[in-house]
Every structure is written in C-alpha cells, then in structure tokens.
Design a protein around this motif. Structure first.
Motif, PDB file in Angstrom:
ATOM      1  N   ALA A 174       0.851  -1.198   0.000  1.00  0.00           N
ATOM      2  CA  ALA A 174       0.000   0.000   0.000  1.00  0.00           C
ATOM      3  C   ALA A 174       0.881   1.241   0.000  1.00  0.00           C
ATOM      4  O   ALA A 174       2.052   1.197   0.403  1.00  0.00           O
ATOM      5  CB  ALA A 174      -0.924  -0.003   1.212  1.00  0.00           C
ATOM      6  N   PHE A 175       0.311   2.359  -0.452  1.00  0.00           N
ATOM      7  CA  PHE A 175       1.089   3.599  -0.512  1.00  0.00           C
ATOM      8  C   PHE A 175       0.175   4.821  -0.432  1.00  0.00           C
ATOM      9  O   PHE A 175      -1.024   4.744  -0.709  1.00  0.00           O
ATOM     10  CB  PHE A 175       1.905   3.667  -1.809  1.00  0.00           C
ATOM     11  N   VAL A 176       0.785   5.940  -0.047  1.00  0.00           N
ATOM     12  CA  VAL A 176       0.164   7.257  -0.189  1.00  0.00           C
ATOM     13  C   VAL A 176       1.204   8.167  -0.810  1.00  0.00           C
ATOM     14  O   VAL A 176       2.305   8.334  -0.266  1.00  0.00           O
ATOM     15  CB  VAL A 176      -0.309   7.827   1.163  1.00  0.00           C
ATOM     16  N   LEU A 177       0.869   8.736  -1.968  1.00  0.00           N
ATOM     17  CA  LEU A 177       1.801   9.549  -2.746  1.00  0.00           C
ATOM     18  C   LEU A 177       1.359  11.005  -2.717  1.00  0.00           C
ATOM     19  O   LEU A 177       0.178  11.303  -2.926  1.00  0.00           O
ATOM     20  CB  LEU A 177       1.833   9.043  -4.191  1.00  0.00           C
ATOM     21  N   ARG A 178       2.316  11.915  -2.502  1.00  0.00           N
ATOM     22  CA  ARG A 178       2.010  13.347  -2.411  1.00  0.00           C
ATOM     23  C   ARG A 178       2.774  14.114  -3.482  1.00  0.00           C
ATOM     24  O   ARG A 178       3.913  13.782  -3.805  1.00  0.00           O
ATOM     25  CB  ARG A 178       2.379  13.864  -1.028  1.00  0.00           C
ATOM     26  N   ASP A 179       2.149  15.176  -4.021  1.00  0.00           N
ATOM     27  CA  ASP A 179       2.772  15.939  -5.100  1.00  0.00           C
ATOM     28  C   ASP A 179       4.018  16.682  -4.608  1.00  0.00           C
ATOM     29  O   ASP A 179       4.166  16.956  -3.410  1.00  0.00           O
ATOM     30  CB  ASP A 179       1.774  16.932  -5.716  1.00  0.00           C
ATOM     31  N   PRO A 180       4.937  17.025  -5.523  1.00  0.00           N
ATOM     32  CA  PRO A 180       6.224  17.626  -5.129  1.00  0.00           C
ATOM     33  C   PRO A 180       6.109  19.009  -4.511  1.00  0.00           C
ATOM     34  O   PRO A 180       7.058  19.479  -3.880  1.00  0.00           O
ATOM     35  CB  PRO A 180       7.000  17.700  -6.459  1.00  0.00           C
ATOM     36  N   TRP A 181       4.997  19.697  -4.714  1.00  0.00           N
ATOM     37  CA  TRP A 181       4.810  21.040  -4.167  1.00  0.00           C
ATOM     38  C   TRP A 181       4.061  21.003  -2.835  1.00  0.00           C
ATOM     39  O   TRP A 181       3.881  22.030  -2.203  1.00  0.00           O
ATOM     40  CB  TRP A 181       4.043  21.914  -5.163  1.00  0.00           C
ATOM     41  N   GLY A 182       3.594  19.827  -2.444  1.00  0.00           N
ATOM     42  CA  GLY A 182       2.834  19.711  -1.202  1.00  0.00           C
ATOM     43  C   GLY A 182       1.495  20.415  -1.261  1.00  0.00           C
ATOM     44  O   GLY A 182       0.987  20.872  -0.234  1.00  0.00           O
ATOM     45  N   ILE A 183       0.912  20.517  -2.451  1.00  0.00           N
ATOM     46  CA  ILE A 183      -0.340  21.260  -2.619  1.00  0.00           C
ATOM     47  C   ILE A 183      -1.466  20.605  -1.832  1.00  0.00           C
ATOM     48  O   ILE A 183      -2.210  21.269  -1.111  1.00  0.00           O
ATOM     49  CB  ILE A 183      -0.701  21.358  -4.118  1.00  0.00           C
TER      50      ILE A 183
ATOM     51  N   GLN B 117       9.706  20.335  -4.785  1.00  0.00           N
ATOM     52  CA  GLN B 117       9.818  21.697  -5.297  1.00  0.00           C
ATOM     53  C   GLN B 117       9.569  22.683  -4.160  1.00  0.00           C
ATOM     54  O   GLN B 117       9.367  22.288  -3.013  1.00  0.00           O
ATOM     55  CB  GLN B 117       8.811  21.913  -6.423  1.00  0.00           C
ATOM     56  N   GLU B 118       9.571  23.977  -4.469  1.00  0.00           N
ATOM     57  CA  GLU B 118       9.257  24.973  -3.453  1.00  0.00           C
ATOM     58  C   GLU B 118       7.867  24.663  -2.885  1.00  0.00           C
ATOM     59  O   GLU B 118       6.910  24.489  -3.619  1.00  0.00           O
ATOM     60  CB  GLU B 118       9.269  26.383  -4.039  1.00  0.00           C
ATOM     61  N   ARG B 119       7.792  24.585  -1.571  1.00  0.00           N
ATOM     62  CA  ARG B 119       6.539  24.185  -0.917  1.00  0.00           C
ATOM     63  C   ARG B 119       5.438  25.210  -1.202  1.00  0.00           C
ATOM     64  O   ARG B 119       5.589  26.404  -0.910  1.00  0.00           O
ATOM     65  CB  ARG B 119       6.764  24.047   0.578  1.00  0.00           C
ATOM     66  N   LYS B 120       4.334  24.738  -1.751  1.00  0.00           N
ATOM     67  CA  LYS B 120       3.205  25.610  -2.077  1.00  0.00           C
ATOM     68  C   LYS B 120       1.897  24.978  -1.591  1.00  0.00           C
ATOM     69  O   LYS B 120       0.917  24.892  -2.333  1.00  0.00           O
ATOM     70  CB  LYS B 120       3.138  25.854  -3.591  1.00  0.00           C
ATOM     71  N   SER B 121       1.887  24.542  -0.352  1.00  0.00           N
ATOM     72  CA  SER B 121       0.694  23.916   0.193  1.00  0.00           C
ATOM     73  C   SER B 121      -0.482  24.883   0.144  1.00  0.00           C
ATOM     74  O   SER B 121      -0.329  26.082   0.381  1.00  0.00           O
ATOM     75  CB  SER B 121       0.950  23.486   1.645  1.00  0.00           C
ATOM     76  N   CYS B 122      -1.641  24.349  -0.125  1.00  0.00           N
ATOM     77  CA  CYS B 122      -2.853  25.148  -0.303  1.00  0.00           C
ATOM     78  C   CYS B 122      -3.170  25.955   0.952  1.00  0.00           C
ATOM     79  O   CYS B 122      -3.462  25.392   2.005  1.00  0.00           O
ATOM     80  CB  CYS B 122      -4.019  24.232  -0.646  1.00  0.00           C
TER      81      CYS B 122
END
Length: 633
Positions: free
Chosen positions: A248-257, A315-320
C-alpha cells in the motif's frame, strides 16, 4: 464561509500490522481496523459529501477466495450508506452463525470487509457527474494479485489532455477522459511493466510460474513504479493506493499542494487528509502525527514494513493556504493559531476603517468557521486599545484622577453575535424568485444591539469568492438592524484567479474581484486592456504549458487593491440597502506571515506552482471572453 465552496476530497487508510487475532484479544473485536476507518471518514465528512467509498484487501487468501471487496455510494448520506452496507452483512452473519462469528479466522474467510488493509474516500465532485462511476476507490483488476490496483485520491491534474495522449501512444484505449482514469491507467501500466520485468528475471533464473508470483509480490519496486507513473503529472495530489497482494502507498505531489498525514506504531499505520482527525481517532498527540513529505510516498509493504521514499524531487513548498483559512478542521493546533493570527493582523486596518471609533462600532462574525479569525481579530483590537489607553492615561498629566482613569480603562470593544445560521437552502427550490427569497433567510440576526443610524457594524468572514450570498442575503439581513455603516472583513485576500488543483473555483467570471477589475477597466476607458489580454492569451493557446505566461495579471495591474475593494463594495451593495458598505480584505503579505509554511497563494496572486496553472488561467480567460462555461482543464 458564507458561500458554499466545494473543495478537496478526503482519504483514509488503515493498515493493521498484526494478525486479526491480536486485535480480538486486545480490543475485543476483529473489527478494530474497520471501526477506525469509519471514524476517520466520519471525522472528515466536511471534505466530501457527494460520495464515499471503501475498499478492503485481505492478505494471503487462498486461491479461489475473494480478497478484494468494495462498496461506494452517492446516497444523501454516503458514509452512513457505505457502512450500513458493510455492517449489515456482519449483523446478518452474527445472527446466522453466532458461535463462529467472533472467530477472526472464520470471519476473514467467510465475510467481506474483514481484512488487514482498508482504503476509504470522501468525494467532492469537481469533474463529471455525481454518480457511483466517478466515486473512489477505483479499481484495475487482474488475475495476478500483484497486478490488481486500487486508488483513491484528493487530486486534480491540469494536463489530462497530454496524459491521455500518452496513454493512447502506449497503445491503450482509456474508457474516459478524466484525471481519475488517467492516473489509474498510468500507474497500472507501469505496475504491469514492473511485474513483467520481475517475471522475466525470475524465469531466467529457473523459477516456475507458481514460484514467481510470491517472489514478485515480495520484491515489487513500488517506489520506481510510482516515479515512472507520476513524472509527467502536473497538479496537486495526495493519492492512496493498494496493490492486490497487500502493498500500500500514499503519494504526495512535489509542491505539497494537497495534504496527507500519517501515524504509525507497532500495531497500525493510519493515513488521513487532516492531522487532528488522526489525533482524535487514535488518541495521540499532534507530535506523533507526521506529514507525508512533498514528492514522497509512504509505502507499507505486504509484511507491514513502513518507509517514506522520495518519488519526485520536492519543489518549493506551495501547500494550499485555503486549507489553513477554511477547509481543514480548526481543531488542528497549527491551523487554529494561524486563523487567529489572520484575524489579529487585520486589526490595524479595521481600526482605520472605523476611524478608531469603538464606542459606535459593533464587532461580529459570519458563523461558524470565521469564529477563530474573529477571536484573533478581537485580540488585535484589544492590543491596539491597550496602547491607546496607555497614551490617554499618560496624557492626563496633572489632571489624572481615579474617575478619569476609570473612564479610560472602561473602554472596551462591543462584541455581539449578530448573524445566526438558521436554515440550509434546499436544492428542490428551482425557480429563481423562490430561491432568492429562501437565500435571504439563510441567516437570522440579533435585534436590538445596534444603535439605529449610528453604529458601524464590523463582520468578519473567512473569504469572499463570488459575493453572491453577501449581496442576496447577508448585507440585506444586516441592514435590517439599521446600522449607519457595514464593514465586511475577509480574512483571506481577494480571490482573483481560478484554482486548478482541487477547489471548486474554476471560472474567472464568477469571481467578484475579477468582475470589479473588468468593471473598472471599462469605467476608466481602459477597455483595450481586456482586448489586448485576450489577444495575448489566444496567441499562446496552443503553446506547451511550460511556455505559457499568465497575462491575466494585466487585468488587475492598473488598480490598487483598495480601488478593487471599493468597487467590490459597490457591486455587492444591494439597491435596497440603506447602510454604507465597505469591504476590507486581508493582504497577501499578512497571509504569508500567518501561514509561513503553506505558501500556496495562486488564487490570490496568479503565481501558480506548476506550469499547468498558467495554461488553465489562460484558457479560463479565453472562455470568459468567448462565453464558454465550465472549468478550463
């Protein structure tokens, strides 16, 4: 928030790291994992009410036995419907087999949804019809366990067109033109390739086909599969997945959106979209709950081994930042403090807006999510008032008396609960006149606390997106109290650009800030800016997304933030409203001060973290000019 804005979906994953017998002995039930999943989903019901789904995967079942079970619902109460279905079968079995029902081994072999591994999803539909077909988890089935794939995610991709063409070039024939199908088939394709690679390897080593299957399951390189699958994805995503044999896995985008958090101990691995949900369900401290790193995958192997591995370069963190302002539960420690600070930082601007006249100002908020920002705002007002009191007392000099001091220190801001959420508008009201009348009664007000034609009423809201509810309902309702002036405070900056990573804010023409800018351009003889922007957008319409520039910024460039706010106030003031109306917005600088670790601000600034964002805003403006409805991606 006074407006209904649909947004990111929610995910939940449970991996039991011990046999079911362990939980029966320690917790009194083999339903331990499923019970936790239900709580995780119920505690995240704010993240999706269009649909819900659950899948379970049983590990090490004998051939010929079902080991993957799924139930999805788009019922009016989808979470309840899903778990009524699941527990309904349990209750039937309990009545039918009372002696064997409590035996974990019997339950696993004979009942659906009795397993060590669960994936749940809550859906807010931002694309497609609201049907079970569009509800997660989605599945890609195969007769080999290690080729079965289940996915559930909180994601939107901006480049579905490119990814769709890549699948076609691979020889596939995708059944739908959606990011869900595209992601499923993309991961499925490289999962198949990984299986083929290992099969050839072990075949060349002389193993039989029957021997090869467990070798593949044990040595499947899930990190590599995800890296190859996601390298072309442009968008925000937190995607949970299960492979049929038990990885099993949970994958997150490189910008942490998109957000994802997890907790792990020797008994269980828990993943959810929000941290306080895990804290509550597992009764652990916030320090025990970790964030899945941007660009990484949390991977749980079939044997329960846990690792966090980099899949794409962060990448540069751009979380929502909208997660912080509004969407996520305010019970999260950091989010609570950030919302308070958003309100606190507005205090000087608010004092200027009311000319420092606290005697004739009443402070309140739009229930219910703006309450935390309101608390911070009032702390800021009191801090400023404390400095004012010090100055006044010092200024008394020789005239300082107890009466004079008492008069100064007795000055306090007037706080009242003015707006009360009263009715939720029902969708069965279809004609416009009836609907508008009903909207006017969504809130009730507290009468008798505002001085007629004398008081200024200051009311804070999380955000002002379209302004529809303000114009049709809230301002009219507040005007019933006969204030001299109404000041609406937004704890978020002006929303100027469409979102393309999950929030239901995709059409430029629906934003009141955009409408204000367009109106100002026309009123000031700058209509040519609109035409020139359209021309520039059309000229780059067919360029690769990496080469597209956000020219829509030029629509706002001629005007100050204050000029746009003033025009918004004019546009939103109902014709029958007697009070003066002002709108005060948060600044982007203050937003970043309040939320320093979550810098995703593209809907405010137009600075999209991925190239696909510029493509979306470009297309969205073209659609606006050409009268095309719907989202631009």
């Amino acid at each position: 928030m006074s407006e209904l804005i649909k947004h990111e979906c929610g995910i939940a994953m449970i991996r039991l790291r011990k046999p079911l017998e362990y939980y029966k002995v320690k917790y009194g039930t083999w339903q331990y994992g499923l019970n936790k999943l239900y709580l995780l989903m119920e505690k995240q019901h704010n993240r999706g009410q269009d649909g819900a789904g659950v899948v379970s995967v049983k590990i090490d079942m004998a051939a010929g036995q079902d080991y993957i079970h799924r139930h999805r619902s788009v019922d009016a109460n989808p979470i309840k419907d899903v778990f009524d279905n699941v527990f309904g079968e349990f209750n039937h079995a309990k009545r039918t087999y009372p002696k064997t029902y409590h035996d974990p081994a019997w339950a696993k072999n004979n009942l659906p949804f009795v397993s060590e591994l669960y994936l749940g999803h809550l859906r807010y539909g931002t694309f497609g019809r609201n049907s079970v077909e569009f509800t997660h988890p989605v599945m890609r089935q195969n007769n080999w366990r290690s080729r079965n794939l289940v996915l559930a995610g909180n994601f939107n991709l901006t480049n579905v067109d490119e990814l769709f063409d890549l699948l076609v070039d691979l020889g596939q024939h995708p059944k739908a033109y959606t990011d869900t199908v595209t992601v499923l088939e993309k991961v499925g394709h490289f999962l198949d390739e990984e299986n083929e690679l290992l099969f050839r390897k072990y075949k060349n080593e002389g193993h039989s086909n029957k021997e090869i299957s467990p070798l593949i399951e044990r040595n499947l390189d899930l990190r590599q599969t995800l890296e190859r699958s996601s390298r072309d994805w442009d968008g925000g995503y937190a995607i949970g997945g299960i492979i049929g044999h038990g990885d099993a896995f949970v994958l997150r985008d490189p910008w942490g959106i998109r957000p994802a958090y997890y907790y792990a101990d020797d008994e269980i691995v828990v993943v959810a979209s929000e941290r306080p949900v895990i804290q509550t369900v597992m009764n652990v401290s916030w320090k025990s709950v970790q964030e899945v790193k941007p660009g990484s995958a949390l991977i749980v192997k079939k044997d329960g081994t846990l690792s966090e591995e980099m899949v794409r370069v962060p990448q540069e963190r751009k979380s929502c930042s909208f997660e912080r302002i509004y969407f996520s539960r305010g019970s999260d420690r950091d989010i609570y403090l950030e919302r308070k600070k958003l309100g606190h930082l507005l205090a000087p601007t608010i004092m200027d807006a009311v000319d420092g006249d606290l005697e004739n100002t009443v402070f309140s908020y739009i229930p219910n999510t703006a309450e935390t920002a309101f608390s911070g705002m009032m702390e800021g007002i009191r801090d400023l008032l404390l400095e004012w009191k010090k100055e006044k007392i010092h200024a008394l000099g020789e005239n300082m008396t107890e009466e004079a001091i008492a008069e100064i220190i007795s000055v306090e801001p007037r706080i009242e609960k003015i707006a009360i959420k009263d009715v939720k508008m029902r969708t069965f009201i279809t004609d416009d006149s009836s609907r508008d009348d009903l909207v006017g009664h969504v809130y009730d007000v507290t009468y008798g606390v505002v001085k007629n034609e004398k008081d200024t009423l200051v009311v804070i809201d999380d955000s002002i997106v379209r302004g529809t509810t303000l114009k049709r309902s809230i301002l009219r309702i507040l005007d019933r109290l006969h204030p001299k002036r109404i000041v609406i405070i937004s704890s978020a900056p002006q929303i100027r650009y469409p979102d393309c990573y999950g929030i239901d804010m995709a059409e430029l023409g629906k934003f009141i800030a955009f409408e204000a800018a367009i109106t100002l351009l026309k009123e000031t003889g700058r209509g040519h800016v609109i035409d020139e922007t359209y021309k520039k957008c059309k000229e780059q319409q067919h360029l690769p997304k990496e080469e597209i520039v956000n020219y829509v910024k030029e629509i706002y460039r001629p005007f100050t933030d204050q000029e746009i706010s003033d025009k918004i106030a004019q546009l939103l003031k109902p014709v029958d409203c007697n009070a003066e109306v002002d709108i005060v917005y948060q600044t982007v600088d203050n937003l970043h001060k309040a939320c320093p670790n979550d810098l995703g601000d593209w809907y405010f600034t137009g600075d999209y973290p991925t190239p696909g964002g510029n493509k979306v805003v470009n297309t969205s403006f073209i659609n606006y000019i050409e009268g095309i409805k719907g989202r631009a991606y």
